[in-house]
Design a protein around this motif. Structure first.
Motif, PDB file in Angstrom:
ATOM      1  N   LYS A   1       0.842  -1.196   0.000  1.00 32.99           N
ATOM      2  CA  LYS A   1       0.000   0.000   0.000  1.00 32.99           C
ATOM      3  C   LYS A   1       0.890   1.264   0.000  1.00 32.99           C
ATOM      4  N   ALA A   2       1.958   1.210   0.788  1.00 33.27           N
ATOM      5  CA  ALA A   2       2.874   2.352   0.864  1.00 33.27           C
ATOM      6  C   ALA A   2       3.544   2.579  -0.489  1.00 33.27           C
ATOM      7  N   ALA A   3       3.974   1.476  -1.131  1.00 29.47           N
ATOM      8  CA  ALA A   3       4.664   1.606  -2.426  1.00 29.47           C
ATOM      9  C   ALA A   3       3.724   2.248  -3.461  1.00 29.47           C
ATOM     10  N   THR A   4       2.453   1.854  -3.437  1.00 28.33           N
ATOM     11  CA  THR A   4       1.479   2.431  -4.372  1.00 28.33           C
ATOM     12  C   THR A   4       1.341   3.935  -4.130  1.00 28.33           C
ATOM     13  N   TYR A   5       1.251   4.311  -2.861  1.00 29.19           N
ATOM     14  CA  TYR A   5       1.080   5.725  -2.525  1.00 29.19           C
ATOM     15  C   TYR A   5       2.318   6.543  -2.929  1.00 29.19           C
ATOM     16  N   ILE A   6       3.493   5.957  -2.713  1.00 27.01           N
ATOM     17  CA  ILE A   6       4.737   6.655  -3.104  1.00 27.01           C
ATOM     18  C   ILE A   6       4.718   6.912  -4.616  1.00 27.01           C
ATOM     19  N   GLY A   7       4.245   5.903  -5.377  1.00 29.05           N
ATOM     20  CA  GLY A   7       4.129   6.054  -6.830  1.00 29.05           C
ATOM     21  C   GLY A   7       3.222   7.234  -7.189  1.00 29.05           C
ATOM     22  N   ARG A   8       2.123   7.363  -6.466  1.00 25.34           N
ATOM     23  CA  ARG A   8       1.156   8.439  -6.732  1.00 25.34           C
ATOM     24  C   ARG A   8       1.772   9.817  -6.493  1.00 25.34           C
ATOM     25  N   ILE A   9       2.484   9.939  -5.355  1.00 26.18           N
ATOM     26  CA  ILE A   9       3.097  11.242  -5.036  1.00 26.18           C
ATOM     27  C   ILE A   9       4.227  11.533  -6.032  1.00 26.18           C
ATOM     28  N   SER A  10       4.929  10.475  -6.468  1.00 26.17           N
ATOM     29  CA  SER A  10       5.999  10.674  -7.461  1.00 26.17           C
ATOM     30  C   SER A  10       5.424  11.300  -8.730  1.00 26.17           C
ATOM     31  N   GLN A  11       4.228  10.862  -9.124  1.00 33.36           N
ATOM     32  CA  GLN A  11       3.566  11.430 -10.315  1.00 33.36           C
ATOM     33  C   GLN A  11       3.253  12.918 -10.094  1.00 33.36           C
ATOM     34  N   ILE A  12       2.710  13.226  -8.918  1.00 32.83           N
ATOM     35  CA  ILE A  12       2.375  14.631  -8.606  1.00 32.83           C
ATOM     36  C   ILE A  12       3.638  15.482  -8.666  1.00 32.83           C
ATOM     37  N   LYS A  13       4.727  14.905  -8.145  1.00 31.57           N
ATOM     38  CA  LYS A  13       5.972  15.681  -8.071  1.00 31.57           C
ATOM     39  C   LYS A  13       6.549  16.000  -9.460  1.00 31.57           C
ATOM     40  N   LYS A  14       6.227  15.159 -10.438  1.00 31.86           N
ATOM     41  CA  LYS A  14       6.697  15.436 -11.811  1.00 31.86           C
ATOM     42  C   LYS A  14       6.153  16.782 -12.283  1.00 31.86           C
ATOM     43  N   ARG A  15       4.881  17.043 -11.878  1.00 32.49           N
ATOM     44  CA  ARG A  15       4.244  18.297 -12.296  1.00 32.49           C
ATOM     45  C   ARG A  15       4.579  19.437 -11.348  1.00 32.49           C
ATOM     46  N   LYS A  16       5.046  19.098 -10.149  1.00 31.33           N
ATOM     47  CA  LYS A  16       5.232  20.100  -9.101  1.00 31.33           C
ATOM     48  C   LYS A  16       6.586  19.838  -8.427  1.00 31.33           C
ATOM     49  N   PRO A  17       7.694  20.153  -9.114  1.00 34.33           N
ATOM     50  CA  PRO A  17       9.017  19.728  -8.640  1.00 34.33           C
ATOM     51  C   PRO A  17       9.431  20.307  -7.284  1.00 34.33           C
ATOM     52  N   ASN A  18       8.778  21.390  -6.846  1.00 37.58           N
ATOM     53  CA  ASN A  18       9.174  21.960  -5.546  1.00 37.58           C
ATOM     54  C   ASN A  18       8.554  21.256  -4.346  1.00 37.58           C
ATOM     55  N   LEU A  19       7.660  20.351  -4.634  1.00 35.88           N
ATOM     56  CA  LEU A  19       7.018  19.597  -3.550  1.00 35.88           C
ATOM     57  C   LEU A  19       8.081  18.855  -2.735  1.00 35.88           C
ATOM     58  N   ILE A  20       7.979  18.957  -1.407  1.00 41.32           N
ATOM     59  CA  ILE A  20       8.890  18.198  -0.537  1.00 41.32           C
ATOM     60  C   ILE A  20       8.171  16.926  -0.109  1.00 41.32           C
ATOM     61  N   PHE A  21       8.823  15.772  -0.315  1.00 45.19           N
ATOM     62  CA  PHE A  21       8.180  14.487  -0.020  1.00 45.19           C
ATOM     63  C   PHE A  21       9.058  13.670   0.935  1.00 45.19           C
ATOM     64  N   GLY A  22       8.517  13.391   2.111  1.00 42.29           N
ATOM     65  CA  GLY A  22       9.256  12.597   3.099  1.00 42.29           C
ATOM     66  C   GLY A  22       8.497  11.325   3.430  1.00 42.29           C
ATOM     67  N   VAL A  23       9.237  10.226   3.575  1.00 43.69           N
ATOM     68  CA  VAL A  23       8.608   8.961   3.981  1.00 43.69           C
ATOM     69  C   VAL A  23       9.057   8.641   5.406  1.00 43.69           C
ATOM     70  N   LEU A  24       8.066   8.444   6.277  1.00 48.49           N
ATOM     71  CA  LEU A  24       8.333   8.237   7.700  1.00 48.49           C
ATOM     72  C   LEU A  24       7.896   6.837   8.124  1.00 48.49           C
ATOM     73  N   GLY A  25       8.227   6.488   9.352  1.00 48.07           N
ATOM     74  CA  GLY A  25       7.665   5.282   9.952  1.00 48.07           C
ATOM     75  C   GLY A  25       8.457   4.017   9.679  1.00 48.07           C
ATOM     76  N   CYS A  26       7.748   2.891   9.828  1.00 49.38           N
ATOM     77  CA  CYS A  26       8.419   1.594   9.896  1.00 49.38           C
ATOM     78  C   CYS A  26       9.039   1.150   8.570  1.00 49.38           C
ATOM     79  N   LEU A  27       8.367   1.427   7.451  1.00 44.57           N
ATOM     80  CA  LEU A  27       8.956   1.047   6.152  1.00 44.57           C
ATOM     81  C   LEU A  27      10.203   1.894   5.882  1.00 44.57           C
ATOM     82  N   ALA A  28      10.139   3.171   6.251  1.00 41.95           N
ATOM     83  CA  ALA A  28      11.296   4.068   6.092  1.00 41.95           C
ATOM     84  C   ALA A  28      12.481   3.517   6.889  1.00 41.95           C
ATOM     85  N   GLN A  29      12.185   3.063   8.120  1.00 40.86           N
ATOM     86  CA  GLN A  29      13.232   2.515   8.980  1.00 40.86           C
ATOM     87  C   GLN A  29      13.840   1.263   8.353  1.00 40.86           C
TER      88      GLN A  29
END
Ligand code: 5AD
Ligand code: SF4
Length: 443
Positions: free
Chosen positions: A61-89
């Motif tokens: 589920k996390a990987a899918t969501y990361i993919g979605r934000i990656s798409q948004i970031k293509k259009r909005k390169p200044n977006l700051i995107f951080g991944v937190l929590g257990c998968l990040a660890q």
């Protein structure tokens, strides 16, 4: 202007209640700095994803969501995107390599450092990996107004886990157990009640191993529970999760003595066969678990029990599985969360032989869930025609329903009435469903 040079943020939270607490903690810190939360990732200057890795499903589920934000970031390169929590660890730098849109990762014990990291990212730094397993944050000040309109809240009282069940990733991603000082927990609870919160749930991977010692004073979980329960205005108190091996006579006594402690305990049993429990390193037997259930029911006959169980642990035979079904039928849980075992990288069980094929796991899960469905429905139906006490928590989006829970944690929906949010009201149950009850307000 804050040091992050951005105005809005959006936090997406996956996983357990401890992640919800961490996201709330962070949201309050960001708001205290002058940033505003928005309802949608597309509108935000900063998107933070708080992840879970306890099973394969939340990880996907996390990987899918990361993919979605990656798409948004293509259009909005200044977006700051951080991944937190257990998968990040768990993944650390690997996840940055896999998803270049991510600006930084921070593990569950780095939440207090996220502000500092954001400031660095705003200055142009990229690829920050913050995965040291730090002590709990020194303070968790409640932001004035943050809990406005909220009836229930969580407080994490301890972090980490020392149990090393062979299937579990938590000790690796959340580190060793560390308790928060009792005076801070009490202050946080008091200020939540001051802000209008009526129900508090104390959280920890295993709340029963809460310990705090200072010169002359020693606290364990039952003593903390007693102190929190005394806070004037706190209508309901709950806690989760408990490891069956650590439920003490003192804790059981609390259910007989503390008026606002709800008669509900979440007590994961995981498997009904002693052979499997041993392979899982659970440190209790089926008989000990059943004995514990008896003692809890003796002191509080109306206590509701919920649990977690797994099917298809490596080496689980059909007979072992039958023992699990038998335990479920014997105890009759009010609700049960059931999962197919999945290998977690780095755990002992991942290296065990005798992996159960996926179809077999699915079949076992299906049989188990059908049995529990009948039990839950039977328990819910027993409430038809009865009057229950409901703490009114939310109004539905359409405004046509109010929703709350019984002390035993069952969801009750009923027709709305003004100004009763946050009150405990009497509701007569008219109809029982699988996951909720429908009733009418009594006056
Ligand atoms: N596979 C499947 N379920 C798991 N859980 C924990 N680890 C795993 C795993 N590797 C379940 C347990 C636990 C709940 C939070 O998730 O039942 O209690
Ligand atoms: Fe998931 Fe466990 Fe981490 Fe909670 S502590 S988010 S359940 S892996």
């Amino acid at each position: 202007m804050n040091g992050i040079l951005t105005e809005t943020f959006y936090i997406k939270t996956m996983g357990c209640q401890m992640n919800v607490y961490d996201s709330d903690y962070l949201a309050q810190r960001l708001m205290a700095m002058g940033m505003s939360p928005v309802d949608n990732a597309r509108e935000a200057d900063v998107v933070l994803l708080n992840t879970c890795t306890v099973r394969a499903k939340p990880e996907h589920k996390a990987a899918t969501y990361i993919g979605r934000i990656s798409q948004i970031k293509k259009r909005k390169p200044n977006l700051i995107f951080g991944v937190l929590g257990c998968l990040a660890q768990q993944e650390g730098p690997e996840i940055l390599k896999r998803f270049p849109a991510i600006d930084f990762v921070a593990g569950p014990r780095q939440i207090q450092d996220v502000i500092d990291i954001l400031t660095r990212v705003a200055k142009g730094e990229r690829g920050i990996v913050a995965t040291a397993l730090k002590a709990p944050p020194p303070e968790a000040k409640i932001l004035d107004g943050y809990y406005e309109g909220k009836v229930t809240a969580f407080i994490t009282i301890m972090q980490g886990c020392d149990n090393f069940c062979t299937y579990c990733i938590v000790p690796y991603v959340r580190g060793r157990e560390a308790s928060r000082p009792p005076f801070e927990i009490l202050e946080e609870a008091r200020s939540l009640v001051d802000q209008g919160v009526k129900e508090i749930t104390l959280l920890g991977q295993n709340v029963n191993s809460y310990r705090w010692a200072t010169d002359g004073s020693y606290w364990d979980f039952p003593s903390l529970l007693r102190e929190v329960s005394r806070i004037p205005g706190l209508k309901r108190l709950r806690f989760t999760t408990s490891h069956p091996k650590d439920v003490s006579p003192q804790l059981i006594a609390c259910f007989g003595e503390l008026d606002n402690l709800c008669p509900h305990i979440h007590l994961p049993f995981q498997a009904g066969s002693n052979r499997v429990l041993k392979m899982m390193n659970r440190k209790y037997t089926r008989e000990e678990y059943l004995g514990l259930v008896d003692r809890l029911r003796q002191i509080r006959p109306d206590i509701a029990l919920s649990s977690d169980v797994m099917v298809g642990f490596p080496g689980e035979t059909k007979q072992d599985f039958e023992m699990t079904l038998d335990l479920i039928k014997t105890v009759e849980f009010d609700s049960l969360f059931s999962f197919k075992y999945s290998d977690r990288k780095g755990t002992l069980a991942a290296s065990f032989e005798g992996k159960v094929p996926e179809e077999e796991k699915s079949e076992r899960l299906c049989i188990l869930q059908e049995i529990q469905k009948q039990i839950t429905l039977k328990k819910n139906r027993a409430l038809e025609g009865k009057t229950v006490e409901v703490l009114v928590e939310v109004r539905s989006a359409k405004g046509d329903k109010l929703s709350g829970r019984t002390p035993t944690n069952k969801i009750v929906n009923f027709r709305p009435e003004s100004k009763i949010l946050g009150n405990i009201v009497k509701v007569k149950i008219n109809k029982a469903y699988q996951n909720s009850l429908l009733g009418e307000l009594l006056r």
